[in-house]
Every structure is written in structure tokens, then in C-alpha cells.
Design a protein around this motif. Structure first.
Motif, PDB file in Angstrom:
ATOM      1  N   PHE A   1       3.727  10.186  -2.096  1.00 17.97           N
ATOM      2  CA  PHE A   1       3.929   8.739  -2.024  1.00 17.97           C
ATOM      3  C   PHE A   1       3.003   8.116  -3.060  1.00 17.97           C
ATOM      4  O   PHE A   1       1.807   8.037  -2.867  1.00 17.97           O
ATOM      5  CB  PHE A   1       3.565   8.190  -0.646  1.00 17.97           C
ATOM      6  N   GLY A   2       3.574   7.677  -4.147  1.00 20.75           N
ATOM      7  CA  GLY A   2       2.752   7.102  -5.212  1.00 20.75           C
ATOM      8  C   GLY A   2       2.292   8.203  -6.149  1.00 20.75           C
ATOM      9  O   GLY A   2       1.867   9.262  -5.700  1.00 20.75           O
ATOM     10  N   GLY A   3       2.401   7.956  -7.411  1.00 22.27           N
ATOM     11  CA  GLY A   3       2.089   9.008  -8.372  1.00 22.27           C
ATOM     12  C   GLY A   3       0.602   9.135  -8.631  1.00 22.27           C
ATOM     13  O   GLY A   3      -0.172   8.221  -8.359  1.00 22.27           O
ATOM     14  N   LEU A   4       0.251  10.292  -9.165  1.00 21.90           N
ATOM     15  CA  LEU A   4      -1.151  10.565  -9.444  1.00 21.90           C
ATOM     16  C   LEU A   4      -1.666   9.669 -10.574  1.00 21.90           C
ATOM     17  O   LEU A   4      -2.763   9.120 -10.493  1.00 21.90           O
ATOM     18  CB  LEU A   4      -1.281  12.038  -9.832  1.00 21.90           C
ATOM     19  N   THR A   5      -0.839   9.504 -11.589  1.00 19.36           N
ATOM     20  CA  THR A   5      -1.289   8.702 -12.730  1.00 19.36           C
ATOM     21  C   THR A   5      -1.248   7.206 -12.394  1.00 19.36           C
ATOM     22  O   THR A   5      -1.861   6.410 -13.074  1.00 19.36           O
ATOM     23  CB  THR A   5      -0.412   8.952 -13.962  1.00 19.36           C
ATOM     24  N   ALA A   6      -0.503   6.875 -11.349  1.00 18.76           N
ATOM     25  CA  ALA A   6      -0.422   5.461 -10.957  1.00 18.76           C
ATOM     26  C   ALA A   6      -1.386   5.161  -9.818  1.00 18.76           C
ATOM     27  O   ALA A   6      -1.333   4.087  -9.222  1.00 18.76           O
ATOM     28  CB  ALA A   6       1.005   5.111 -10.540  1.00 18.76           C
ATOM     29  N   LEU A   7      -2.261   6.119  -9.504  1.00 22.45           N
ATOM     30  CA  LEU A   7      -3.161   5.953  -8.365  1.00 22.45           C
ATOM     31  C   LEU A   7      -4.016   4.696  -8.498  1.00 22.45           C
ATOM     32  O   LEU A   7      -4.163   3.921  -7.550  1.00 22.45           O
ATOM     33  CB  LEU A   7      -4.056   7.188  -8.242  1.00 22.45           C
ATOM     34  N   GLY A   8      -4.549   4.490  -9.694  1.00 21.58           N
ATOM     35  CA  GLY A   8      -5.390   3.316  -9.909  1.00 21.58           C
ATOM     36  C   GLY A   8      -4.625   2.035  -9.648  1.00 21.58           C
ATOM     37  O   GLY A   8      -5.107   1.137  -8.955  1.00 21.58           O
ATOM     38  N   ALA A   9      -3.411   1.976 -10.170  1.00 18.43           N
ATOM     39  CA  ALA A   9      -2.597   0.778  -9.987  1.00 18.43           C
ATOM     40  C   ALA A   9      -2.296   0.554  -8.519  1.00 18.43           C
ATOM     41  O   ALA A   9      -2.411  -0.562  -7.996  1.00 18.43           O
ATOM     42  CB  ALA A   9      -1.295   0.918 -10.780  1.00 18.43           C
ATOM     43  N   ASN A  10      -1.928   1.632  -7.828  1.00 13.66           N
ATOM     44  CA  ASN A  10      -1.635   1.500  -6.398  1.00 13.66           C
ATOM     45  C   ASN A  10      -2.865   1.047  -5.628  1.00 13.66           C
ATOM     46  O   ASN A  10      -2.762   0.253  -4.695  1.00 13.66           O
ATOM     47  CB  ASN A  10      -1.141   2.840  -5.846  1.00 13.66           C
ATOM     48  N   ALA A  11      -4.020   1.588  -6.020  1.00 19.06           N
ATOM     49  CA  ALA A  11      -5.252   1.218  -5.310  1.00 19.06           C
ATOM     50  C   ALA A  11      -5.561  -0.258  -5.515  1.00 19.06           C
ATOM     51  O   ALA A  11      -5.940  -0.958  -4.582  1.00 19.06           O
ATOM     52  CB  ALA A  11      -6.409   2.080  -5.792  1.00 19.06           C
ATOM     53  N   LEU A  12      -5.360  -0.740  -6.730  1.00 22.28           N
ATOM     54  CA  LEU A  12      -5.574  -2.169  -6.982  1.00 22.28           C
ATOM     55  C   LEU A  12      -4.617  -3.006  -6.158  1.00 22.28           C
ATOM     56  O   LEU A  12      -4.988  -3.988  -5.529  1.00 22.28           O
ATOM     57  CB  LEU A  12      -5.355  -2.487  -8.465  1.00 22.28           C
ATOM     58  N   MET A  13      -3.370  -2.564  -6.131  1.00 25.45           N
ATOM     59  CA  MET A  13      -2.322  -3.316  -5.461  1.00 25.45           C
ATOM     60  C   MET A  13      -2.608  -3.463  -3.966  1.00 25.45           C
ATOM     61  O   MET A  13      -2.360  -4.500  -3.366  1.00 25.45           O
ATOM     62  CB  MET A  13      -1.002  -2.591  -5.691  1.00 25.45           C
ATOM     63  N   MET A  14      -3.152  -2.414  -3.347  1.00 19.44           N
ATOM     64  CA  MET A  14      -3.426  -2.477  -1.909  1.00 19.44           C
ATOM     65  C   MET A  14      -4.871  -2.885  -1.627  1.00 19.44           C
ATOM     66  O   MET A  14      -5.148  -3.528  -0.617  1.00 19.44           O
ATOM     67  CB  MET A  14      -3.190  -1.105  -1.273  1.00 19.44           C
ATOM     68  N   GLY A  15      -5.777  -2.471  -2.490  1.00 16.25           N
ATOM     69  CA  GLY A  15      -7.194  -2.650  -2.206  1.00 16.25           C
ATOM     70  C   GLY A  15      -7.676  -4.076  -2.385  1.00 16.25           C
ATOM     71  O   GLY A  15      -8.464  -4.570  -1.579  1.00 16.25           O
ATOM     72  N   ILE A  16      -7.202  -4.740  -3.430  1.00 19.33           N
ATOM     73  CA  ILE A  16      -7.658  -6.113  -3.658  1.00 19.33           C
ATOM     74  C   ILE A  16      -7.232  -7.023  -2.510  1.00 19.33           C
ATOM     75  O   ILE A  16      -8.051  -7.780  -1.976  1.00 19.33           O
ATOM     76  CB  ILE A  16      -7.168  -6.618  -5.032  1.00 19.33           C
ATOM     77  N   PRO A  17      -5.964  -6.941  -2.062  1.00 18.66           N
ATOM     78  CA  PRO A  17      -5.613  -7.748  -0.878  1.00 18.66           C
ATOM     79  C   PRO A  17      -6.485  -7.408   0.323  1.00 18.66           C
ATOM     80  O   PRO A  17      -6.871  -8.320   1.072  1.00 18.66           O
ATOM     81  CB  PRO A  17      -4.155  -7.349  -0.610  1.00 18.66           C
ATOM     82  N   ALA A  18      -6.803  -6.132   0.483  1.00 12.33           N
ATOM     83  CA  ALA A  18      -7.622  -5.746   1.636  1.00 12.33           C
ATOM     84  C   ALA A  18      -8.981  -6.427   1.567  1.00 12.33           C
ATOM     85  O   ALA A  18      -9.451  -6.994   2.556  1.00 12.33           O
ATOM     86  CB  ALA A  18      -7.779  -4.233   1.683  1.00 12.33           C
ATOM     87  N   LEU A  19      -9.593  -6.391   0.388  1.00 16.45           N
ATOM     88  CA  LEU A  19     -10.911  -7.010   0.248  1.00 16.45           C
ATOM     89  C   LEU A  19     -10.840  -8.511   0.520  1.00 16.45           C
ATOM     90  O   LEU A  19     -11.661  -9.066   1.249  1.00 16.45           O
ATOM     91  CB  LEU A  19     -11.450  -6.769  -1.165  1.00 16.45           C
ATOM     92  N   LEU A  20      -9.812  -9.142  -0.050  1.00 13.65           N
ATOM     93  CA  LEU A  20      -9.696 -10.590   0.127  1.00 13.65           C
ATOM     94  C   LEU A  20      -9.429 -10.944   1.587  1.00 13.65           C
ATOM     95  O   LEU A  20     -10.021 -11.873   2.134  1.00 13.65           O
ATOM     96  CB  LEU A  20      -8.574 -11.140  -0.767  1.00 13.65           C
ATOM     97  N   CYS A  21      -8.554 -10.153   2.232  1.00 12.60           N
ATOM     98  CA  CYS A  21      -8.226 -10.458   3.624  1.00 12.60           C
ATOM     99  C   CYS A  21      -9.425 -10.209   4.521  1.00 12.60           C
ATOM    100  O   CYS A  21      -9.637 -10.934   5.496  1.00 12.60           O
ATOM    101  CB  CYS A  21      -7.052  -9.610   4.090  1.00 12.60           C
ATOM    102  N   GLY A  22     -10.190  -9.181   4.202  1.00 10.11           N
ATOM    103  CA  GLY A  22     -11.391  -8.914   4.981  1.00 10.11           C
ATOM    104  C   GLY A  22     -12.335 -10.096   4.915  1.00 10.11           C
ATOM    105  O   GLY A  22     -12.878 -10.548   5.918  1.00 10.11           O
ATOM    106  N   LEU A  23     -12.486 -10.609   3.695  1.00 12.19           N
ATOM    107  CA  LEU A  23     -13.378 -11.755   3.490  1.00 12.19           C
ATOM    108  C   LEU A  23     -12.857 -12.978   4.242  1.00 12.19           C
ATOM    109  O   LEU A  23     -13.604 -13.661   4.951  1.00 12.19           O
ATOM    110  CB  LEU A  23     -13.446 -12.040   1.990  1.00 12.19           C
ATOM    111  N   LEU A  24     -11.549 -13.188   4.102  1.00  9.73           N
ATOM    112  CA  LEU A  24     -10.902 -14.328   4.773  1.00  9.73           C
ATOM    113  C   LEU A  24     -11.132 -14.250   6.277  1.00  9.73           C
ATOM    114  O   LEU A  24     -11.509 -15.236   6.922  1.00  9.73           O
ATOM    115  CB  LEU A  24      -9.401 -14.284   4.468  1.00  9.73           C
ATOM    116  N   PHE A  25     -10.926 -13.059   6.824  1.00 11.07           N
ATOM    117  CA  PHE A  25     -11.054 -12.889   8.271  1.00 11.07           C
ATOM    118  C   PHE A  25     -12.492 -13.131   8.713  1.00 11.07           C
ATOM    119  O   PHE A  25     -12.757 -13.793   9.701  1.00 11.07           O
ATOM    120  CB  PHE A  25     -10.592 -11.487   8.670  1.00 11.07           C
TER     121      PHE A  25
END
Lengths: 615, 204, 309
Positions: free
Chosen positions: B94-118
Motif C-alpha cells: 500500500f503506497g510505493g517505496l519511492t513515494a513513501l516521503g510523499a505519503n508521509a507528508l500527505m498523512m503526517g502533516i494533517p495529523a500534526l495539525l489536527c493534534g494541535l487543533l485538538f
């Protein structure tokens, strides 16, 4: 009977290994867990730490290896307080076997897991291999050294976790409920392994038979205090004090006594023997659920059921026994319709299609071994209401059933409590209530008493006996099987080996020693305990006839006289398990033993010579 | 939805890889050292929960839960998500190895922002917790979808069609995630409020 | 060429193409099913007394013997080079190289197939959408089918999509040779030797270990819900129960984290896991690595200069 000042029963010379003085501990929420613990543990002691759930046992052992910091009091290990560098070194000498082996096998293979502790002890990676192999061989897992732990069975995991500790050659071994969820075969192996261990053994357990097998000393905790510090024999011989701390398992012995022990001296307080169970299975009702030539294979190819024939009649109670992996759980999930195999499967005579099997939940209720798998709501009322709501019942009916079910399992008034915060026994009963509220025709119980303390076990048994439903019980516990069922199915490798009355089964056990149930050492120990309970010490007020010099004011003289003493004596007698009453009268007898200090006390008694009492 | 190999232009794949490494390093720094093993174990449960399918009409959607991860882990969320994605890529593709960084940004940045929001808005009442939790859950997914769109759009105008479809596909997921997150937060508030109060790994 | 070119084909061609793709997909699924079935029937319990790192047990091939660090560098480097290509033809070539790698590593093809199928949904989206939505440029070839004239299939879009699919498959095919030829701890150890912090490496292993524990827990809880009549529907009630379910999963996992950490401390954990040393570097490691990187570079050059992208 609280003799808090008694010395530990085992003499030791030299300094203690553990010295606990006035240890207090409160959790951050203010709940006091330990309140003034004083305990000395000598090297080589074998201690059973017993007490009700929540009495502070786990908190105490978490102090003994420094997982919890000392808040108040003193904790000395090998002459030094357990902090800092000393704590670091101590941890490498103190092995703790926690309850869930999955918590302790955190590496990718068994090899790495065993390695972990050894390397922390400072051993070089190159030199540990023989030690790792030896440790795993000692628990019988040498063939699985490089296996990832998630491929192991529960019993294997438990042994692997023990190997991780044994490899470190610990001076102290602390065990937290080591027998929980083990089948008798695995338990036997564990007992053997622990018997060979020569260091200090501290064992938290509810299973007094197991404790009696391994330990000499029993420390009873209650509400964060040590209430008794006995020899193991003293504890098991004294039902009233076990009862007081929720440890009384004598109700189990009663059943056993009726089976094949030589008849005991009659005592009116012994409970009535259970009604003859053999006849019940002959009066067969209509078939409720039936399997014919039923087979089931898991997707990975394991053939879990290989042609099972089984008919369950209305009103019947059937036990399913067999070693782990015999196919019991698979059979249950097939009966429930969770899994669907090939072969006939009929309900009340009508064959069930695959679709209909999935609707069996409306008629069949199942209580899992671990209530955590069944409880997922935020309040008890919601939890119990879940099933009836899924049945589509109207709101008032749901409410009525919730009340009824909670009352049945003695949890009335728990409506708004959070299931997750309940004790183990309460959670178990709640899980039963969640099923009862659906009013199933058939109730399936998977190891209902696993992990309960004896008191909780007895209460559960009482509740289960009241239930009218047709029952299927899976258990390793011969006592439970004898108490709750009339018919027994013995399973082995996906087949039904025997299908006969429970009475026959229990008789069969002693002959064939199939080793399916927790008999063996347990039976042996049970008998010993029964013997002990008939000759044991009592400490209650009783009369003595003395002859010793004593003082009346200025007058010192000596003649036989009688008065009350409060100290323990050995009596040979019988009494009921559930009572502190005694069949034996407080006898008057002539004693030759000393009563320290007694001679110096003022004596007030009538002297027949001068008819006067001195002051 | 995870981006597979070969979708992103190489510059974007490499760039997002570097960016996510930098954020991950920051995330490790924010986490108390002794809490790292705990974060790892919790990551496993997020991994498992992202395999859970929720029925939606004739099909089902699996949960992404970036918002919930952020709510529960705070700054350590990025690390957890990176680990989880790596394992998903290794185990299931699920998700390519070379696209790992992109996927992490895509999911991780919202997580950080939502954590802060909460953390900022959760207040004291259950109602507010549930509301903000739902907002974080749904918002996390929405933000992830937006970032996905942005990443896809980096491929040029030819990718706009795919981008629109991806955004559209996330709309129902957004609603489901918001509701499930709200219910989860409500459950946790009643059962174990300390999980919501102190984000694991947040250096104390 | 400043104009787009257009051509019309009978609808049946499109239907045939769609049918062909569908059949291929089903065929792959079916192969996977039967392969895994056959695999189980002939399955023998592995001899776990031999470590996976011992090449004789885990399989013996060029890839098994390859030093993990070099393998990681070579295959990751190669993957990035493949991703950098643009034309479907070089993607196809890369795919063939991937197939060759699976073959050379003597791995069962079923596992690689499973990986390909896992991506198939995402990739199908590109195949379906890109030809329709790619913006027509001068020189593009537009295809229409009789009957559905309003849909204009841009062949350049199709070629873009095909390139993506090819590259994705090529990298996915490399995953098995990269990961299945050494145990995970060994691979992670290789990563840490390459500069990934040791702590992070240990986190990967821990997370991997507990995935299986939590999967089992989640499965048991799902069964527990099922026997009490829970059915997943599109309803608020379902979502509420799912919320509880997730919450319970998290509560249990958080509780477990503390127990695991206690157990680690009780065995003397000081922040470090023992790292076994598995490595030995030989000439062939260098050679293989150079070989793969060179192949990747050649592929990229072929793509950029020969095909003129």
C-alpha cells in the motif's frame, strides 16, 4: 485470626535478600495501594503472594524490581536501597514473568528475545549463543529458536518468556499469575520447570493448589497490608482465613472428596454431595442443535474438525474437553455459525443453510474466555443493551432485559459504570449478562472461570448453576465440569474421542490418566490439603488445665487450675469449608507446654480449700 | 489512498522524501526518548485500525485516521505515521517505496495539525471533546485529500482529472472519518480520558 | 505537427480491450488463489532451529547472499532511477528487469503477484481516467469509438498511464527480492548501518511485532461483536460501534505499551537493543551493486536520450 506479629515461618540466618519496611504507595489518582508493608525475604524463600484482586500484590512486586519508585518507607535488596546503579544491576538478577507473554516477547525471534536480557547483562553477542540454546532447550523450545513469536501457541509463548528469564540465571524469580490460561499439559511443564529452579521464588497466584505445590511460605495481602505470613500448609489448612481474603477454594475439594477419596469422618457441616449426575444424560429431550459428519479446514490448510457428530438435546449441559488445539474453539465457532464448514448442521431438526447459520446468534449465546474481547461500550447498560437492540426489540423491553440480566449476574445498579474499570470478576459477569439479555436458547461458555480469584469463581458458579439454558462448557477444570455438566465430549485432533456421561468421564480420568484435565499433581495436593484441613492449628480462646506455680497477691503456690488462653493448638477435627464454626468442642485438657509470662500474671480463680478469691 | 511508485515526478518524490525526513527528525526530537518504544507499539494498533473497513453504501472504505493519530500522539504522530506507512508498503504494497516521503507528508502533516487543533480546543466537556474530535478526524482526512490533490497536480495538467477524482473519492470518507473519530473520542472520554489529555510521547 | 490527430474505431474494440483487462485481472486473482492453496497443501513446517540469515534455510540465491546494506543501496537506487524514467517503453523494460530479479531470487511468484494486485485499484484509476482527461496537446492522437463519440481517448494520456503502471509494477516486483531474501531484523540492521537511527530501526521491529498481536486482538473483538448480532451496515449505529471498537483497540494498545515497556525495563533495558552483527562484505557485493545501479542508469539514459523524452 490475625497474628500480624508472627515471625516468618522459615528461619534464615544472615541478612535478608529483600527487606521491606513500612512501604506505602498511592497511585496518582490518590488510591492507596500499599499501606505499611513489612516483609523480609530470605534467599531461597519460595513465597506465594496471595489475596483478592486489588489487594496490592501486583503493586508490591512492581516495587520489588523497581518498576515503581518507593514513595514512603524502605526497600532494601542485598543490603542496599533499590535505586540508581544498584537498581540497574538488581534488575538483571531479578526476573519477572508477567501475565501476558506477548508483552515480554518483543523481539522478532525467540533468539533475539532471549538474547536481549543476556546482552543487557553485559555478555558479548558472540558468546551468548550456547546460553540461548540451552535456555530454550530447557523449556523444550530448542526447535523454534529462530521462529517469530507470533507463530507460537499461548503455552509456548509462556515458556519462551520463562526461558528469557532463566537464561539470565536470576537470583529471584517473580511470577505474576503464571498458570492463567494454560492448559493442564502446559501447566505441568511449567510446574516442573519451576520446581527445578533453586533461587528465590515469589509467585502471585489465585491458584492455591499450584502455590501449595511450589511454595513454602504464604503471604496474604488485603487492602495493601500484609494480613498473614504463614507457611503454605497453615494457610490452606485454615478455610476461615482463606475465606476472609477471598481465597477459599475448599468448595473445590468438597467435590473431589466425594469422588474417589476414602470416606471422611462424618461431619454435619460438610456440604451435601451433588446429586447423582449419571442419570441425567439418559433422559434426553429434543435435539436442539446437531452436527453430522462436520468438517472444517482453516484457509491455511489446518484441518480443525474432521468429521464431528454431535447432538445437543434441550436442557442438557455438555462439557467439551481436550488439549489446546484439539478443535474445541473451532467447534464452538462452527456451532455459533461464525465459521462454516461442510457437513450437516441443523437447528431443532431443520438443516441450516450457510445463510441461516449466520443468524444463529439469535438463538445461541457465547461467552468468551477473555471478557476484554466482548466488551466495547462505555457503560454497562449500553453493553448489555447491545444484543437486544440488534435483535430489534422495543426500547422498554430492552431496558427490562438489561435490568434483569444485570440482576442475574449480581451487578444491579452498575448501569452507568464503565466496563473497562470493573474488576476481572465483574467484567466476566458483565460479559455473561450481555449474552443473557438476548435470552439465548443455548449458552456456550469458554473457560468461564479463567483468571478469577476463588471467591469470584464461586460466585460465578452459583450464577451459572441458576441459569436454565442448555449449556455447552469448554473447560480444563474438572471441578467445573463435574459441577455444571452431565455429559462430556472428549476431543482430540479434530475428532470426538468419547461422548459419555460426566460421571463416567471423571472416573475414566483416574484410570486412563488422559491428562486432559488439571488432575495429576492437583489431585494429589488436594488430598493433602484435605488431610491438613482436618488436623490443623487453631488460635481461638480455649480452656487449659494447668499445673504450675502461680501467684495470688503475695501467695505463690502450685496446683492444677483451669483458665482461658488464646493461642494456636493443633486439633484433629472436621469442619465445613464454608464456615468458621467447628465441630470440635473447646476441649479441656492437661497441657505440658509452657506459657511464657503466664506464671507472673495475676491469677484469679477459686481455691476449693479456702473458698476465697485472691486479688 | 496511498500514492504508488511512479506517479510523482522524480523531483517531487525526492523533495517530499527529504521534507518528511526532516519532519520525522523533528518528531523524534519532540518525543521523550523512553517513549519511543511505546510509540512503536501504538503505531501497530494504528496500522491495524487502518485495515478496518467501514461499509458505505454498496462498497466499503477503509479508515485513514490521520486525525485520530494526531489527537492521540501529538508531535510523535508524524513518526508513527511514517513507520506505519513504511510497514504498509513493506507488507502489503500500500503506497510505493519511492513515494513513501510523499505519503508521509500527505498523512503526517494533517495529523500534526489536527493534534494541535485538538489540544488547543478540546476544552473540558464531553460535548466539546466530541465536536473537536470529529472536526479533527474529518479535517485530517480532508487535509490529507487536499495534499494528495496537490501532490498529484505536481505532475502537470494531465493529472488534473485524476486529482479531481481522488478528491471526489475522499468526500464520503471525510464524513465517515469525522463521525467515527467523534465516536471514538466520545468513547475514550468516558472510558480513559487520560489518553486524550496527555499525548503519548509528548516530552513532559 | 501542430494539430491533434483523430481517429475513430468501432465500439467493439473498446469493449474487447476492457474485457481483456478484466480477464487478465481475474486470471491473476485466480492464479494467486490456487497458488496459495497448492502452497498450503504441500506446506511443510519450516525448520525454525536454523536462522533465516543462514542462506541454506531461507533460500539460496544471488539475492540471499548479497550483503543487506549493498542490496538496499542498489535496489533503492535502482528504484529511484526507474521512477525517474518517463516513457512506457522504459517502464516496460524496468518491469522485465523486476521480473528477472524475482526469478533470480528464486522467490515464489505468488507473493509478488499479491503485491501487484494490492495496487491494482489505484493504478486502474489512472488507466481509466488519464486517457480521458489528459489535455490534448498539438501532436496528440485522439481516439473515439463509434457510439460514444463524446468520449475522446487521448493516446498520450494512455501512454502516461501505462508508464505509471509499468514503473509501479517494476518497483513492486523489486520489493520481494529486496525484502524476502533476508529476515526483517537483518534488513533493519542494514538500514541502521546505512544511517537510519538505531532507535527508529528498533521501532520498526517493535511495531512489526505488535501488528500481529493487535490483528489477533482486533479479530477476536470483531467476533465478539458478531456473536452479539452486530452487522456492518451504512448507518449511524454502525459508525458508533466502529468508534467504540477503534477506541477499545487504542485503549488496549496503550495499556499494552506500558506493560511492554515494563517488561523491557525488567530485563535491564537501557535504551538499546542488542544489535547482532551479521555482515561480511565480499567482492561480489560490490559487483552486484554496481551492476544494478549501472542498469538503472542505462535505463534512464535510454529513456531520456534514445526515446528523446
Amino acid at each position: 485470626m490475625h497474628d500480624l506479629q508472627r515471625l516468618p515461618p522459615i528461619d534464615f540466618s544472615g541478612p535478608a535478600q529483600f527487606e521491606v519496611r513500612d512501604l506505602h504507595f498511592s497511585y496518582p489518582n490518590g488510591q492507596a495501594a500499599l499501606r505499611g508493608i513489612d516483609l523480609s525475604i530470605a534467599a531461597g524463600d519460595r513465597i506465594a503472594l496471595v489475596g483478592q484482586n486489588g489487594s496490592g500484590k501486583s503493586t508490591l512486586i512492581r516495587h520489588l524490581n523497581g518498576l515503581l519508585p518507593v514513595q514512603q518507607g524502605e526497600l532494601i535488596y542485598q543490603g542496599e536501597p533499590l535505586v540508581g546503579e544498584h537498581l540497574r544491576r538488581a534488575r538483571l538478577e531479578i526476573g519477572v514473568l508477567f501475565q501476558d507473554p506477548d508483552d515480554q516477547l518483543f523481539c522478532s525471534t525467540l533468539y533475539d528475545d532471549v538474547c536481549f536480557g543476556l546482552v543487557n547483562q553485559g555478555m558479548a553477542l558472540e558468546t551468548v549463543e550456547p546460553l540461548v540454546r540451552q535456555a530454550l532447550a530447557s523449556v523444550g523450545l530448542e526447535g523454534l529458536i529462530y521462529k517469530p513469536s507470533h507463530h507460537l501457541s499461548y503455552g509456548q509463548k509462556k515458556r519462551a518468556a520463562l526461558a528469557c528469564l532463566l537464561a539470565m540465571r536470576p537470583q529471584v524469580l517473580i511470577l505474576d499469575e503464571p498458570t492463567a490460561n494454560l492448559d493442564p499439559g502446559q501447566e505441568k511443564i511449567l510446574v516442573e520447570l519451576l520446581r527445578q529452579y533453586s533461587g528465590t521464588l515469589i509467585c502471585i497466584t489465585h491458584d492455591l493448589l499450584f502455590a501449595f505445590e511450589l511454595c513454602q511460605r504464604a503471604v496474604v495481602l488485603d487492602h495493601g497490608q500484609i494480613h498473614h505470613d504463614y507457611t503454605m500448609a497453615e494457610l490452606v489448612a485454615h478455610p476461615p482465613s482463606m475465606r476472609e481474603h477471598g481465597l477459599d477454594f475448599s468448595f473445590r475439594l468438597a467435590g473431589l472428596a466425594n469422588q474417589d477419596l476414602p470416606p471422611l469422618q462424618a461431619c454435619t457441616l460438610l456440604p451435601e454431595p451433588p446429586a447423582d449426575t449419571g442419570t441425567a444424560s439418559h433422559s434426553k429431550g429434543t435435539a436442539v442443535l446437531a452436527l453430522g459428519n462436520y468438517r472444517f479446514s482453516y484457509p491455511d490448510g489446518t484441518q480443525a474438525l474432521q468429521g464431528v457428530d454431535f447432538v445437543l438435546h434441550a436442557g442438557e449441559s455438555v462439557a467439551i474437553v481436550g488439549e489446546n488445539g484439539a478443535g474445541k474453539t473451532t467447534l464452538l465457532s462452527c456451532l455459533m455459525g461464525i465459521q462454516s464448514g461442510t457437513g450437516e448442521h441443523s437447528l431443532e431438526g431443520a438443516n441450516l443453510s450457510r445463510k441461516q447459520r449466520q443468524l444463529l446468534w439469535r438463538k445461541v449465546g457465547m461467552v468468551f474466555q477473555d471478557p476484554a474481547d466482548q466488551l466495547f461500550c462505555a457503560s454497562c447498560a449500553e453493553e448489555v443493551a447491545f444484543g437486544p437492540r440488534q435483535l430489534g426489540l422495543p426500547a422498554e423491553e430492552v431496558e427490562r432485559r438489561v435490568d434483569q440480566a444485570l440482576q442475574r449476574v449480581r451487578l444491579s445498579g452498575y448501569h452507568h459504570r464503565v466496563p473497562l474499570h470493573l474488576s476481572g470478576g465483574e467484567r466476566k459477569r458483565l460479559a455473561i449478562a450481555t449474552v443473557l439479555s438476548m435470552q439465548p436458547e443455548l449458552l456456550i461458555l469458554d473457560e468461564p472461570t479463567a483468571g478469577l480469584d476463588p471467591q469470584g469463581e464461586e460466585l460465578l458458579l452459583e450464577i451459572l448453576k441458576e441459569l436454565p439454558q442448555t449449556r455447552i462448557l469448554v473447560s480444563h477444570d474438572p471441578f467445573l465440569v463435574a459441577e455444571l455438566t452431565q455429559r462430556t465430549l472428549v476431543m482430540h485432533r479434530g475428532r470426538v474421542l468419547e461422548d459419555y456421561s460426566t460421571a463416567d468421564f471423571l472416573a475414566d480420568q483416574s484410570q486412563k490418566s488422559l491428562n486432559l484435565l488439571a488432575l495429576g499433581y492437583r489431585q494429589q495436593r488436594s488430598r493433602e490439603i484435605l488431610e491438613l484441613q482436618h488436623q490443623h492449628q487453631h488460635s481461638h480462646a480455649h480452656y487449659h488445665l494447668h499445673d504450675h506455680p502461680h501467684r495470688h497477691g503475695e501467695l505463690v503456690h502450685s496446683h492444677p487450675h483451669e483458665h482461658q488462653h488464646d493461642h494456636p493448638h493443633a486439633y484433629t477435627h472436621t469442619h465445613g469449608a464454608d464456615s468458621s464454626e467447628h465441630c470440635h468442642p473447646p476441649e479441656v485438657g492437661y497441657h505440658e507446654h509452657s506459657h511464657p509470662g503466664h506464671e507472673e500474671e495475676e491469677h484469679r480463680h477459686v481455691h476449693p480449700e479456702d473458698e476465697s478469691s485472691d486479688g | 489512498m496511498h500514492i504508488s511508485d511512479g506517479v510523482l515526478p522524480i523531483s517531487v518524490a525526492l523533495g517530499s522524501g527529504v521534507a518528511s525526513l526532516a519532519i520525522a527528525a523533528w518528531s523524534v526530537k519532540q518525543t521523550a526518548n523512553e517513549d519511543l518504544p511505546k510509540v512503536a507499539v501504538v503505531t501497530a494498533s494504528f496500522f491495524v485500525s487502518s485495515l478496518i473497513h467501514v461499509p458505505l453504501g454498496p462498497t466499503s472504505v477503509h479508515l485513514l485516521i490521520p486525525g485520530l493519530v494526531g489527537v492521540l500522539l501529538g508531535p510523535a504522530a508524524f513518526l508513527a505515521i511514517l513507520l506505519g506507512l513504511l510497514l504498509q508498503s513493506l507488507l502489503f504494497q500500500f503506497g510505493g517505496l519511492t513515494a513513501l516521503g510523499a505519503n508521509a507528508l500527505m498523512m503526517g502533516i494533517p495529523a500534526l495539525l489536527c493534534g494541535l487543533l485538538f489540544k488547543r480546543l478540546r476544552g473540558d466537556t464531553q460535548k466539546q471533546h466530541v465536536l473537536v474530535g470529529g472536526l479533527a478526524g474529518g479535517g485530517g482526512t480532508l487535509l490529507a485529500a487536499a495534499l494528495l490533490a496537490l501532490l498529484l497536480a505536481s505532475g502537470g495538467e494531465d493529472f488534473f482529472g485524476v486529482m479531481k477524482l481522488a478528491l471526489l473519492a475522499h468526500l464520503p470518507v471525510f464524513v465517515v472519518e469525522g463521525l467515527v473519530s467523534a465516536f471514538t473520542v466520545s468513547f475514550l472520554f468516558r472510558v480513559k480520558p487520560e489518553l486524550l489529555a496527555q499525548q503519548l510521547g509528548a516530552a513532559s | 505537427m501542430s494539430e491533434t490527430q483523430a481517429m475513430q474505431l468501432p465500439l467493439i474494440y473498446l469493449l474487447l480491450a476492457v474485457f481483456l483487462c478484466g480477464t487478465l485481472w481475474w486470471l491473476a486473482l485466480w492464479t494467486l488463489k490456487t497458488a496459495s492453496h497448492r502452497h498450503q497443501e504441500g506446506q511443510q513446517e519450516r525448520d525454525w532451529s536454523v536462522p533465516l540469515i543462514d542462506s541454506a534455510a531461507g533460500g539460496d540465491s544471488l539475492f540471499h547472499r548479497w550483503d543487506v546494506r549493498f542490496k538496499l543501496v542498489a535496489l533503492l537506487g535502482f528504484a529511484f532511477l526507474v521512477v525517474a524514467t518517463r516513457s512506457p517503453w522504459s517502464a516496460l523494460l524496468a518491469m522485465l528487469l523486476g521480473l528477472l530479479a524475482v526469478r533470480l531470487a528464486r522467490l515464489p511468484f505468488a507473493r509478488s503477484l499479491r503485491r501487484l494486485l494490492a495496487m491494482s485499484g489505484f493504478l486502474a484509476m489512472f488507466l481509466l481516467i488519464m486517457p480521458l482527461t489528459a489535455v490534448p496537446h498539438p501532436g496528440d492522437f485522439l481516439l473515439t469509438f463509434s457510439g460514444i463519440d463524446f468520449l475522446r481517448f487521448n493516446l498520450r494520456g494512455l501512454s502516461l498511464a501505462l508508464a505509471i503502471v509499468g514503473k509501479a509494477c517494476a518497483v513492486a516486483l523489486l520489493m520481494e527480492p529486496l525484502l524476502a531474501t533476508a529476515s526483517l531484523p537483518r534488513t533493519v540492521e542494514g538500514l541502521t548501518r546505512l544511517g537510519v537511527p538505531e532507535k527508529v530501526g528498533q521501532m520498526i521491529l517493535l511495531a512489526h511485532r505488535y501488528i500481529f498481536v493487535f490483528l489477533e486482538e482486533a479479530r477476536r473483538m470483531a467476533t465478539g461483536m458478531q456473536v452479539r448480532g452486530f452487522q456492518r451496515r451504512t448507518s449511524m449505529q454502525t459508525l458508533r460501534v466502529m468508534g467504540n471498537y477503534l477506541g477499545m483497540l487504542f485503549v488496549r494498545s496503550f495499556e499494552r505499551t506500558h506493560r511492554v515497556y515494563d517488561a523491557m525495563q525488567a530485563r535491564g533495558y537501557q535504551g538499546r537493543f542488542p544489535a547482532p552483527a551479521y555482515f561480511s562484505v565480499g567482492k561480489s557485493d560490490w559487483l552486484h551493486t554496481a551492476c544494478w545501479l549501472l542498469l538503472g542508469l542505462l535505463l534512464l539514459c535510454f529513456d531520456r536520450f534514445w526515446l528523446g523524452n
